[in-house]
Structures are given as structure tokens and as C-alpha cells.
Design a protein around this motif. Structure first.
Motif, PDB file in Angstrom:
ATOM      1  N   GLN A  20       0.567  -1.118  -0.434  1.00 22.86           N
ATOM      2  CA  GLN A  20       0.190   0.301   0.005  1.00 22.86           C
ATOM      3  C   GLN A  20       1.071   1.216   0.016  1.00 22.86           C
ATOM      4  N   VAL A  21       2.335   1.186   0.326  1.00 16.37           N
ATOM      5  CA  VAL A  21       2.727   2.318   0.187  1.00 16.37           C
ATOM      6  C   VAL A  21       4.299   3.356  -0.632  1.00 16.37           C
ATOM      7  N   VAL A  22       4.348   1.074  -1.576  1.00 15.66           N
ATOM      8  CA  VAL A  22       4.561   1.226  -2.365  1.00 15.66           C
ATOM      9  C   VAL A  22       4.488   2.377  -3.833  1.00 15.66           C
ATOM     10  N   PRO A  46      11.235   0.664   2.481  1.00 13.12           N
ATOM     11  CA  PRO A  46      11.661  -0.773   1.800  1.00 13.12           C
ATOM     12  C   PRO A  46      12.706  -0.939   2.490  1.00 13.12           C
ATOM     13  N   PHE A  47      13.055  -0.155   3.002  1.00  6.03           N
ATOM     14  CA  PHE A  47      14.642  -0.747   3.857  1.00  6.03           C
ATOM     15  C   PHE A  47      14.060  -1.496   5.049  1.00  6.03           C
ATOM     16  N   ALA A  48      13.560  -0.776   5.879  1.00  8.58           N
ATOM     17  CA  ALA A  48      12.940  -1.296   7.205  1.00  8.58           C
ATOM     18  C   ALA A  48      12.564  -3.010   6.589  1.00  8.58           C
ATOM     19  N   PHE A  49      11.932  -2.277   6.043  1.00  6.69           N
ATOM     20  CA  PHE A  49      10.769  -4.139   4.803  1.00  6.69           C
ATOM     21  C   PHE A  49      11.721  -5.278   4.979  1.00  6.69           C
ATOM     22  N   MET A  50      12.891  -5.050   3.712  1.00  4.98           N
ATOM     23  CA  MET A  50      13.918  -5.988   3.188  1.00  4.98           C
ATOM     24  C   MET A  50      14.440  -6.318   4.572  1.00  4.98           C
ATOM     25  N   VAL A  51      14.704  -6.089   5.549  1.00  4.31           N
ATOM     26  CA  VAL A  51      16.416  -6.328   6.523  1.00  4.31           C
ATOM     27  C   VAL A  51      16.020  -7.247   6.876  1.00  4.31           C
ATOM     28  N   MET A 111      16.641  -8.376  -2.773  1.00  6.89           N
ATOM     29  CA  MET A 111      15.793  -7.886  -1.624  1.00  6.89           C
ATOM     30  C   MET A 111      15.988  -6.362  -1.944  1.00  6.89           C
ATOM     31  N   LYS A 112      17.452  -5.997  -1.922  1.00  7.17           N
ATOM     32  CA  LYS A 112      17.357  -3.984  -1.693  1.00  7.17           C
ATOM     33  C   LYS A 112      17.258  -3.866  -3.202  1.00  7.17           C
ATOM     34  N   LEU A 113      17.278  -4.277  -4.248  1.00  8.08           N
ATOM     35  CA  LEU A 113      16.843  -4.208  -5.700  1.00  8.08           C
ATOM     36  C   LEU A 113      15.495  -4.455  -5.774  1.00  8.08           C
ATOM     37  N   ARG A 114      14.416  -5.244  -5.590  1.00  6.05           N
ATOM     38  CA  ARG A 114      13.645  -5.385  -5.495  1.00  6.05           C
ATOM     39  C   ARG A 114      12.526  -4.172  -4.910  1.00  6.05           C
ATOM     40  N   TYR A 115      13.080  -4.509  -3.752  1.00  7.17           N
ATOM     41  CA  TYR A 115      11.810  -3.916  -3.009  1.00  7.17           C
ATOM     42  C   TYR A 115      12.435  -1.968  -2.788  1.00  7.17           C
ATOM     43  N   GLN A 116      13.964  -1.758  -2.996  1.00  9.38           N
ATOM     44  CA  GLN A 116      14.731  -0.562  -3.078  1.00  9.38           C
ATOM     45  C   GLN A 116      14.479   0.111  -3.947  1.00  9.38           C
ATOM     46  N   ARG A 133      -6.015  -3.196  13.486  1.00 13.47           N
ATOM     47  CA  ARG A 133      -4.775  -3.250  12.890  1.00 13.47           C
ATOM     48  C   ARG A 133      -3.515  -2.407  12.666  1.00 13.47           C
ATOM     49  N   ILE A 134      -2.184  -2.160  12.284  1.00 12.76           N
ATOM     50  CA  ILE A 134      -1.641  -1.830  11.343  1.00 12.76           C
ATOM     51  C   ILE A 134      -2.161  -1.075  10.289  1.00 12.76           C
ATOM     52  N   SER A 135      -2.460   0.233   9.998  1.00 11.63           N
ATOM     53  CA  SER A 135      -2.926   0.516   8.788  1.00 11.63           C
ATOM     54  C   SER A 135      -2.128   1.977   7.837  1.00 11.63           C
ATOM     55  N   PRO A 136      -1.160   1.550   6.720  1.00 14.01           N
ATOM     56  CA  PRO A 136      -0.731   2.407   6.021  1.00 14.01           C
ATOM     57  C   PRO A 136      -1.712   3.928   5.543  1.00 14.01           C
ATOM     58  N   GLU A 137      -2.863   3.817   6.248  1.00 16.54           N
ATOM     59  CA  GLU A 137      -3.997   4.631   5.628  1.00 16.54           C
ATOM     60  C   GLU A 137      -2.907   6.574   5.423  1.00 16.54           C
ATOM     61  N   SER A 138      -2.710   6.794   7.184  1.00 13.55           N
ATOM     62  CA  SER A 138      -2.402   7.390   7.568  1.00 13.55           C
ATOM     63  C   SER A 138      -1.323   7.912   7.355  1.00 13.55           C
ATOM     64  N   LEU A 139       0.077   6.826   7.025  1.00  7.58           N
ATOM     65  CA  LEU A 139       0.787   7.451   6.444  1.00  7.58           C
ATOM     66  C   LEU A 139       0.233   8.383   5.170  1.00  7.58           C
ATOM     67  N   VAL A 140      -0.152   7.420   4.178  1.00  8.83           N
ATOM     68  CA  VAL A 140      -0.778   8.209   3.104  1.00  8.83           C
ATOM     69  C   VAL A 140      -1.379   8.873   2.873  1.00  8.83           C
ATOM     70  N   LYS A 141      -1.679  10.109   3.572  1.00  7.93           N
ATOM     71  CA  LYS A 141      -2.567  10.980   3.967  1.00  7.93           C
ATOM     72  C   LYS A 141      -1.992  12.274   4.520  1.00  7.93           C
ATOM     73  N   TYR A 142      -1.200  12.200   5.276  1.00  7.03           N
ATOM     74  CA  TYR A 142      -0.070  12.449   5.961  1.00  7.03           C
ATOM     75  C   TYR A 142       0.764  13.452   5.023  1.00  7.03           C
ATOM     76  N   PHE A 143       1.248  12.873   3.561  1.00  4.13           N
ATOM     77  CA  PHE A 143       2.440  12.890   2.720  1.00  4.13           C
ATOM     78  C   PHE A 143       1.584  13.077   1.119  1.00  4.13           C
ATOM     79  N   ARG A 144      -0.051  12.955   0.959  1.00  6.54           N
ATOM     80  CA  ARG A 144      -0.685  13.167  -0.189  1.00  6.54           C
ATOM     81  C   ARG A 144      -0.673  14.615  -0.322  1.00  6.54           C
ATOM     82  N   PRO A 145      -0.253  15.861  -0.393  1.00  7.03           N
ATOM     83  CA  PRO A 145       0.070  17.136  -0.642  1.00  7.03           C
ATOM     84  C   PRO A 145       1.029  16.944  -1.799  1.00  7.03           C
TER      85      PRO A 145
END
Length: 687
Positions: free
Chosen positions: A275-277, A495-500, A522-527, A622-634
């Protein structure tokens, strides 16, 4: 930023597995419930005392680094290890399913499932010794200065950073570099080859724009870590897996994931990442174009991945240091109130008092007197100390401290509020049993502390407390600059925090073959990041990341970054904020304070899903990324405009990218590996 709590220090509450534990473990045979309850009472008292002793010994060492204090700390840690093993053996003897009180069951299961005490004594000691050795190798890694002939004492040392214009005259020659490679272990070079990761190497990566210098320090640090750590890490993997299996898990990665009490944890985390990709790829595409403008297409391909040494950080995990290259509106200001703090006569003590008042204004607890007496708020003049900012819980419900070599800067002002948030968490769950004095899951402590700093580090709050008064620039431009700074720190990190741990779990599951190849895949695929030069299995680049060799899980940082925005939005809703999320300030909101307090008080006595459900008033658990996406929408809307002429949003990979870490060596088998990696990587980013 760090926090040091007793549960972490004595390794008593690192993992839990409650959602599906009872049919996953062989329970003990002792069904005497009264005896089990009495054991838990004694354990709580003894664990708190042991925690205090260990924490105090560690505090004395890091605030006064002497050989005597180091020995005392190691002695206490050895006693703590023995206590852990004895406690595990006693707890494992009981059948937790027979305990009628669910809180007692939860405590007992946490003890049984919390450590590697199921290993035989000699292997338990061996894995601890391996981790200690790997940390010592990592912390002692030093490299020679760039561009200096290290064997020639008459050559002047490079000038102090960040005066990089002068550094232009220190371009290395191939002869001096080859001589360095051949003589880097010569003891005569010790006085010259003394550059450590922090601060010297990190400072170069952050501020230098000389590509050859960036490549030199990037490679040199890996040369000093990975090859020395690889064999030890392979043995560590073997022992960690043995401990996990003996405790009832499939492997050590399975044991690490157990703390999140989610039987579909891997799928849940993958869903969050997906969802954050789109936001990450917009940021990536914009940053890549700016790097092409700075370094040219010979260094950065306009539709390809980014070489890892150009992003301002040793691991390409945080891009905020290249803000000067990517600032949306260079003619407008970036928020930095350091000069205003100095003009107003701020001191470190005033900064901590300001941070405490932030929390008390929300109706939260003031710090106890012991905090002001015991904390180390500035660097002492006459002794060696470890300066990484950290918050400490001494496990006695009285003593809480912060260790920080505070300077009057905006960065340290934010750090002060962050560390005080950890202390506030300690205060809120102080009445819980020792086993429950921790975050609801491993992500919660950092998420709560970062959520609060989102309210501190924004334009409305800094204006409100009288630290930002510049009204000469366009507010929209200032806002975009601010959001870009935050995105380089937060979005670029995801992506880094996810792939480690994706990589680490794959090693635990599939073995230690091709570890370095899988790391870069993985660094190439995710980052979308590739090594700047060819890498082989002899390099072991994952060893350049401290959390990997020090046995610290990493997925919690990915989840904490997502969760902090989710918590922040709930605080903003409670405070009555309307408008853009990045402009919310919860200072002086008692309603927001109650939401925060209700989250923190249970500690880990309840599953995180219950805490999230209560926080969101039943909307989700559940933990949701919707707020992060909203924060950076502008910012995302702005990035889409900037990237409208780009032929590819994201990156495509070709054979040459993959060959950097999975090279063809002439054998058909190796060629097949390279082509397989290429096809999966390209497919992932072109779909």
C-alpha cells in the motif's frame, strides 16, 4: 534513538506467542496452579531486582567508559543470563493451560517462549559469545582517510568536514589505494586509519558530493566488517534455529515473528508494504532524476535503480542528507529553528523542561525528581561516555533517566521530546508486572515516541512556542520543503525497514547459501538500489548493518513508522484538528492526552490488536498505512506533477544491474542464477 528498558536488557520478554500457542508447544506437566502463581510472584520480584542491577551496571559503563565499569557490567550480564535460564526451566515445567487467570497464563507463556534458554548450557553460552564478538568486531571497524597516502606521515591529513571544496585536492591515486589495501592491517597505520562509522564515515556519506570519495568509504567499511563477521554469523544462524526448534518454533524467524500475535503476520506486513509502494516510487523517481542531474547518466541510469552510495547513508535507508539536491523550492526556507533557539538563549536543561511541559500540558505525568538527579543531559567534560540518545527504565518504578549529549539544535530538541515520550511510556505502565512493562508489541514504543514528535516538528507548533516567525516565504513552498524532508526520512526508509527481516527470515528458513546475493536481490526488488561495484559471497554486506549481527529484529521499525502516523491521526482527531494532517499540533490537548494514556497504561498486558481497536474506537484492530498516505498526500500530488514526463515511475532492472551481485562466472549454473534473478526483479517492477 534508543530506549533501554529492563525487559529488553535482561532478555526476559522479547517474544510472545499467544494467538496460537497452546497447540504449538508441548506444555509442562506440573498442573499445580497455586505453585505456578507463587512462582510468578517470586519471579516478578526477582526479575525486577535483577533488571535494576543490570541496568545500573550498563548505565555506569556508558556514562563513564572505563575497564572497571566494563567488567562490572559483564559480571551482571552473566548473572542475568543464569537467572534467565533458571527462570525458563521453572516456568517450562508448568502447564500454563491450567491457570485460570488469563494474565497469569500470559506471563507464564511469555517467560517460556521468550529466550533461547532451551539450548544446552554450552550452546547457550556459545550463541551469546558469538553475538558479543560480532558486536565488538563491528564497533571496532576503522578505515583510512580518503585520498591520503596512509603510509606517509608527512602528508597532511584531510581538512575537517564539511569543507568539501578543499577535499577536491585529496583525490586518491590508484597507487595509494593499492598500497592501502596491501597495508591496511599494518600497526604503524593505526594513528592514520582511525575513521569510524560514527561520526566520520557517516558525515562523509551525508555531506560529500565527490562520487569517488563516497565509493571509497562505502566499500572500505564493508571490507572491515562483512568478511570478518560471515563465519560467525553462519554459526549464529545454526544455533538460533536450534533454540527456536527446541522451544517449539519452526525456525528463529518464526520465533521473532511470534511477538506480534498474528498467525498471518507475514501476509499482513506484505499487504502494508504494497500500500505504500506507489508513494515510494513517486519519491524514488523524483530523487533519481535529481541524482542524474548531479552525477550524470554514467553514474545513475535515468530509468534504472540508484547506486547505494549516492543516497547520503551507509545503507541507503535514510535520504534526508541529500535534501540539498532534491529540495522542491530552494529559494524558500527549510524549517530549522536552531538559530532562533540560540538567539533566545536555550540551554539543554530548558529543552528538557520544554519537553516535559509538552506532556504535562496534555494531562500526562511529570517526570519524578530522580529523573533530574540521575540523567546525563550534556556530555561530561572529564570522562568518556557513549552519546547515543536513549531513555532508561531502572525497573523499580522510581528511577527513569535519559542519556543524551544535548546540544542547542532543533534536531536535539526533537530528540529530547522523543526520548521523553519513552519515559512517559515507562511512567504510564509502571504499575504493571515486570513482564508487562513494555510496548504492546515491539513496534509500539518507537511508534508512540515518533507520533508525538510529529506534533513537535511541524510549522504550527514551532510558531505556537515562539520558535518560528519567518513569514517572508510562500507557506505552500515551505510546506512542500518540510514534507520532502519528512519523506526522505520516513517514506524512503520503509522499503529498507521491510526488507532487512525478509532477508533474515529467508536465511533462517532456507540456509546460509548465497546470503549476499539474496541481500542485494531484495534491495533491488524493494528499494530499487544496487551496489556501486561488483559484490560477491565473500563480501557479506548484511554484516554492515548493526541490527543484523547484534541479534536485533528489524521489522518493528517498519511497523513503527507506519503505526506512528496512525497514532498521530487519532491524537489529532481527539484534539479536534481539521485541515492537513501534517499541520496538526496536539500540544495542550487533554483529550489527545487521554488517548495516549489509554494506549500506554496496559503495557504488553493486552495484545496490540486490542490497543489499536480501543484507540480507533472500534474502526480497526490492525496497523494501517492509510494515515501515512494521508499525511504525505500533498507531497504525492506535487511529485506526480514533477514526474509527469518520466517514462517509468519506479525502476527497471537489466542484466548488468543483477550481474553486480550475481555475476556470470562462466558456468552455466551461475548464468542461470543471474537470469532468474533478473526476470523476477524486472517482472516485479514492470507489472
Amino acid at each position: 534513538m534508543e530506549r533501554v528498558s529492563g525487559c529488553v536488557l535482561v532478555v526476559l520478554a522479547f517474544f510472545t506467542r499467544l494467538a496460537y500457542s497452546e497447540d504449538y508447544f508441548r506444555m509442562g506437566t506440573n498442573t499445580n496452579t497455586a505453585e505456578a502463581v507463587q512462582f510468578l510472584r517470586e519471579y516478578d520480584r526477582e526479575a525486577s531486582g535483577m533488571c535494576y542491577r543490570v541496568t545500573m551496571s550498563q548505565w555506569k559503563f556508558v556514562t563513564n567508559i572505563t575497564e572497571y565499569n566494563r567488567r562490572r557490567m559483564l559480571e551482571e550480564l552473566a548473572l542475568s543470563s543464569k537467572f534467565e535460564r533458571l527462570s525458563w526451566r521453572k516456568a517450562a515445567a508448568y502447564d500454563s493451560t491450567r491457570l485460570p487467570d488469563p494474565q497469569n497464563r500470559r506471563q507464564l507463556v511469555k517467560i517460556v517462549q521468550s529466550s533461547r534458554a532451551a539450548l544446552p548450557d554450552e550452546k547457550f553460552s556459545e550463541i551469546q559469545q558469538l553475538i558479543t564478538e560480532m558486536k565488538e568486531i563491528y564497533n571496532s571497524a576503522k578505515i583510512c582517510p580518503y585520498g591520503q597516502k596512509p603510509y606517509d606521515p608527512h602528508v597532511p591529513r584531510p581538512p575537517t568536514y564539511p569543507d568539501y571544496q578543499q577535499m577536491q585536492s585529496y583525490q586518491p591515486t590508484m597507487q595509494s589505494y593499492q598500497h592501502y589495501q596491501a597495508n591496511q592491517d599494518n600497526p604503524e597505520l593505526a594513528n592514520y586509519c582511525d575513521m569510524q562509522l560514527d561520526p566520520e564515515i557517516s558525515r562523509i556519506l551525508a555531506h560529500s558530493r565527490i562520487e569517488s570519495e563516497l565509493l571509497y568509504v562505502w566499500k572500505s567499511f564493508r571490507d572491515k566488517t562483512g568478511p570478518k563477521l560471515k563465519n560467525r554469523f553462519m554459526r549464529y544462524v545454526q544455533l538460533a534455529n536450534q533454540a527456536a526448534v527446541a522451544t517449539g518454533y519452526r525456525d528463529a524467524g518464526d520465533q521473532m515473528r511470534a511477538a506480534y500475535e498474528d498467525s498471518s503476520f507475514r501476509a499482513s506486513v506484505e499487504e502494508i508494504y504494497n500500500q505504500v509502494v506507489p508513494l515510494y516510487k513517486q519519491l524514488f523517481t523524483y530523487v533519481r532524476r535529481k541524482l542524474v542531474q548531479r552525477y550524470g547518466e554514467t553514474s545513475v541510469r535515468s530509468d534504472g535503480p540508484i547506486p547505494a552510495h549516492l543516497l547520503g547513508n551507509m545503507w541507503a535507508q535514510n535520504w534526508k542528507s541529500i535534501m540539498d539536491l532534491v529540495m522542491p523550492f530552494p529559494q524558500s526556507s527549510n524549517i530549522d529553528v536552531t538559530a532562533e533557539m540560540l538567539r533566545q538563549g536555550f540551554t539543554p536543561l530548558r529543552m528538557f523542561q520544554m519537553a516535559e511541559e509538552f506532556y504535562t500540558s496534555m494531562g500526562l505525568k511529570p517526570v519524578p525528581p530522580e529523573f533530574w538527579r540521575g540523567s546525563m543531559l550534556v556530555r561530561p567534560a572529564q570522562r568518556s561516555v557513549q552519546c547515543t540518545a536513549s531513555a532508561w527504565d531502572f525497573c523499580n518504578r522510581i528511577d527513569y533517566r535519559i542519556k543524551q549529549c544535548t546540544e542547542v539544535t532543533m534536531q536535539d530538541l526533537i530528540s529530547t521530546h522523543h526520548e521523553m515520550a519513552h519515559v512517559q511510556y515507562y511512567l504510564q505502565y509502571a504499575d504493571q508486572p515486570q513482564m508487562f512493562r513494555d510496548g504492546a508489541n515491539p513496534a509500539f514504543h518507537e511508534a508512540v515516541a515518533n507520533a508525538v514528535t510529529l506534533s513537535v516538528y511541524n510549522l504550527p507548533h514551532l510558531q505556537r512556542v515562539g520558535l518560528y516567525q519567518n513569514k517572508s516565504h510562500d507557506p505552500y513552498e515551505v510546506s512542500m520543503n518540510f514534507l520532502m524532508t519528512m519523506a526522505l526520512e520516513k517514506v524512503a526508509y520503509l522499503p529498507f525497514a521491510f526488507m532487512v527481516d525478509q532477508w533474515r527470515w529467508s536465511v533462517f528458513e532456507d540456509g546460509v547459501q548465497n546470503m549476499n546475493t539474496r541481500w542485494w536481490q531484495m534491495k533491488l526488488r524493494y528499494q530499487g538500489v544496487v551496489p556501486p561495484i561488483s559484490r560477491s559471497e565473500a563480501d557479506f554486506d548484511p554484516g554492515s548493518k548493526y541490527h543484523i549481527i547484534s541479534d536485533q529484529e528489524y521489522i518493528k521499525y517498519f511497523l513503527a513508522t507506519i503505526l506512528e502516523f496512525q497514532i498521530f491521526e487519532q491524537l489529532c482527531i481527539a484534539s479536534g484538528h481539521t485541515g492537513h494532517l501534517h499541520e496538526c499540533d496536539v500540544y495542550r490537548s487533554r483529550d489527545a492526552g487521554r488517548v495516549l494514556s489509554d494506549m500506554m497504561q496496559p503495557g504488553s498486558s493486552k495484545p496490540a490488536s486490542e490497543i489499536i481497536r480501543a484507540m480507533t474506537k472500534g474502526k480497526t484492530n490492525r496497523i494501517s498505512p492509510e494515515s501515512l498516505v494521508k499525511y504525505f498526500r500533498p507531497l504525492e500530488l506535487w511529485l506526480r506533477v514533477q514526474n509527469r514526463d518520466e517514462p517509468l515511475i519506479g525502476w527497471s532492472s537489466n542484466y548488468h544491474d543483477v550481474a553486480l551481485f550475481a555475476p556470470q562466472r562462466g558456468a552455466s549454473g551461475n548464468t542461470y542464477i543471474s537470469l532468474s534473478l533478473l526476470s523476477t526483479t524486472v517482472l516485479h517492477h514492470l507489472l
